[in-house]
Design an enzyme around this catalytic site. Structure first.
Site, mmCIF file in Angstrom:
data_model
loop_
_atom_site.group_PDB
_atom_site.id
_atom_site.type_symbol
_atom_site.label_atom_id
_atom_site.label_comp_id
_atom_site.label_asym_id
_atom_site.label_seq_id
_atom_site.Cartn_x
_atom_site.Cartn_y
_atom_site.Cartn_z
ATOM 1 N N TYR A 149 42.040 45.904 27.451
ATOM 2 C CA TYR A 149 42.674 46.224 28.735
ATOM 3 C C TYR A 149 41.603 46.517 29.770
ATOM 4 O O TYR A 149 40.623 47.213 29.475
ATOM 5 C CB TYR A 149 43.581 47.451 28.604
ATOM 6 C CG TYR A 149 45.037 47.059 28.666
ATOM 7 C CD1 TYR A 149 45.543 46.476 29.822
ATOM 8 C CD2 TYR A 149 45.895 47.258 27.592
ATOM 9 C CE1 TYR A 149 46.874 46.086 29.885
ATOM 10 C CE2 TYR A 149 47.221 46.870 27.654
ATOM 11 C CZ TYR A 149 47.703 46.279 28.810
ATOM 12 O OH TYR A 149 49.009 45.891 28.882
ATOM 13 N N GLU A 174 42.433 47.060 33.532
ATOM 14 C CA GLU A 174 43.049 47.153 34.869
ATOM 15 C C GLU A 174 42.031 47.630 35.889
ATOM 16 O O GLU A 174 41.261 48.561 35.633
ATOM 17 C CB GLU A 174 44.241 48.111 34.835
ATOM 18 C CG GLU A 174 45.504 47.384 34.394
ATOM 19 C CD GLU A 174 46.591 48.312 33.912
ATOM 20 O OE1 GLU A 174 46.314 49.105 32.998
ATOM 21 O OE2 GLU A 174 47.704 48.221 34.445
ATOM 22 N N ASP A 224 46.608 25.265 48.772
ATOM 23 C CA ASP A 224 46.856 25.367 47.332
ATOM 24 C C ASP A 224 46.338 24.073 46.707
ATOM 25 O O ASP A 224 46.989 23.031 46.786
ATOM 26 C CB ASP A 224 48.360 25.558 47.077
ATOM 27 C CG ASP A 224 48.674 25.652 45.591
ATOM 28 O OD1 ASP A 224 47.800 25.316 44.761
ATOM 29 O OD2 ASP A 224 49.806 26.045 45.257
ATOM 30 N N THR A 273 45.293 26.786 40.464
ATOM 31 C CA THR A 273 45.312 27.003 39.023
ATOM 32 C C THR A 273 43.992 26.470 38.478
ATOM 33 O O THR A 273 43.300 25.696 39.149
ATOM 34 C CB THR A 273 46.485 26.260 38.351
ATOM 35 O OG1 THR A 273 46.506 24.918 38.829
ATOM 36 C CG2 THR A 273 47.805 26.933 38.635
#
Ligand code: DSN
Length: 382
Positions: free
Chosen positions: A44, A46, A190, A216
């Protein structure tokens, strides 16, 4: 053996034994897969490098910083966020950062080759929480930049998406920028579909013209599933806090812990995409697409395109799905797609969409695509 392992093995065999022409798909390298399957998935993290809410992120910080540096260099942007889980969250983060609910946004219509997150009305986040106006394409499937200007000048959207998912032509970033600048709109490119072509030098880059770039990383760029949000010099010149606003919209605005394994895999893919081999790869994608489109046309089909990696083929009113299934039965994987001004619907479209990034990765060259085009044309006309 766990049934799921058996299914994974089956899928791997299936992917390798069939011809993959979905233009948003690709085959990643072994190192990208190694990063994805690594112990980084256990962690993790964050927050952002140097500012994490969890301990134990010394190495993770290095990984994320390396991904950011490589990605910035590859795209030529001033700031890069590498944490968006995929393209839709990346575009949502941009909207969250720059537009208030109810304000006006502008994007390309879905059935013209746009994307759901560019303001598709009613059923999407972008169409439901924002006031969306949309631009269309002409009979050839090309953006009518004069009509786009008329729409933008009349509606004055706060943000414009310049980006596509089924558009076979080169995008004119300069024209988009002129229109956006005329009304003071944020301009977001995009480039999900064409990122690999841009970094490979076969499609112009939007970076000098737009404020933000989203993409992406798993399509023509050939990386892991995930997305990036880049802030350009033009973006920072307009708002010095833009990078901070984007980062805050991604975390804590929309997402929790970043997928560090994907971020490491992005760093691998960015390095791979910066080499000479990738330039050759990008050139071959475009050559292959042109040959496929020409062959289909010689075979009697109506083809939209192509100047990039993909094309949309008219297969007859509402026949898209049926033809895609027939091709699947012949070991050729495509997707049904609307054609420009389709009289059918997204559920019963009249076209199929095909692209060359995946099979070019597999080593296909022009002669392979001629043979494939002849076969596809025969199946479509059956
Ligand atoms: N689903 C992607 C595509 O196939 O183009 C767009 O997000």
């Amino acid at each position: 053996m766990d049934k799921i392992m058996d299914l994974i093995a089956q899928e791997e065999k299936y992917q390798n034994e069939t011809i993959r022409l979905i233009p948003s798909e690709n085959f990643t390298s072994e190192n990208v897969k190694k990063a994805l399957a690594s112990d980084l998935t256990n962690k993790y993290a964050e927050g952002y490098p140097g500012k994490r809410y969890y301990q134990g992120n010394k190495i993770v910080d290095e990984i994320e910083n390396l991904a950011i540096e490589r990605g910035k260099k590859l795209l030529g942007v001033e700031h890069l966020n590498v944490q968006a889980y995929s393209g839709s969250p990346a575009n949502s983060a941009v909207l969250m950062a720059l537009v208030e609910p109810g304000e006006k946004i502008c994007g390309m219509k879905l059935n013209a080759g746009g994307h759901l997150t560019h303001g598709h009305p009613k059923i999407t986040f972008s169409g439901k929480f924002f006031n969306s106006v949309q631009y269309d394409v002409d009979v050839e499937g090309r953006i009518d930049y004069e009509k786009l200007r008329e729409l933008v000048v009349a509606e004055k959207p706060k943000l414009i998406f310049a980006g596509t998912t089924a558009y076979p032509w080169i995008l004119d970033w300069e024209k988009f920028a002129k229109v956006a600048d005329e009304v003071g709109a944020w301009l977001v490119a995009d480039i999900s579909h064409i990122a690999g072509l841009i970094v490979g030098g076969v499609h112009p880059s939007p970076v000098p013209y737009v404020h933000i770039v989203t993409s992406t990383t798993h399509k023509s760029l050939r990386g892991p599933r995930g997305a990036i949000i880049g802030v350009t010099k033009k973006g920072l010149d307009r708002d010095i806090d833009l990078a901070k606003k984007i980062d805050r919209a991604v975390f804590p605005g929309l997402q929790g812990g970043p997928h560090i394994n994907s971020i490491a895999a992005m760093a691998v893919a960015f390095e791979e995409a910066s080499g000479e081999d990738f330039k050759k790869y990008a050139e071959q994608i475009v050559k292959n697409a042109k040959v496929l489109a020409d062959t289909l046309r010689e075979g009697g089909l109506k083809v939209f395109g192509t100047e990039n990696h993909l094309m949309v083929v008219d297969v007859g009113l509402e026949r898209g799905k049926e033809v895609a299934v027939e091709l699947e039965e012949a070991g050729i994987i495509v997707n049904a797609n609307t054609i420009p001004h389709d009289m059918g619907s997204p559920f019963k479209p009249s076209g199929i969409r095909m692209g060359t990034p995946a099979m070019t990765t597999k080593g296909y060259v022009e002669a392979d695509f001629v043979a494939l085009g002849v076969k596809i044309a025969d199946i479509v006309k059956r």
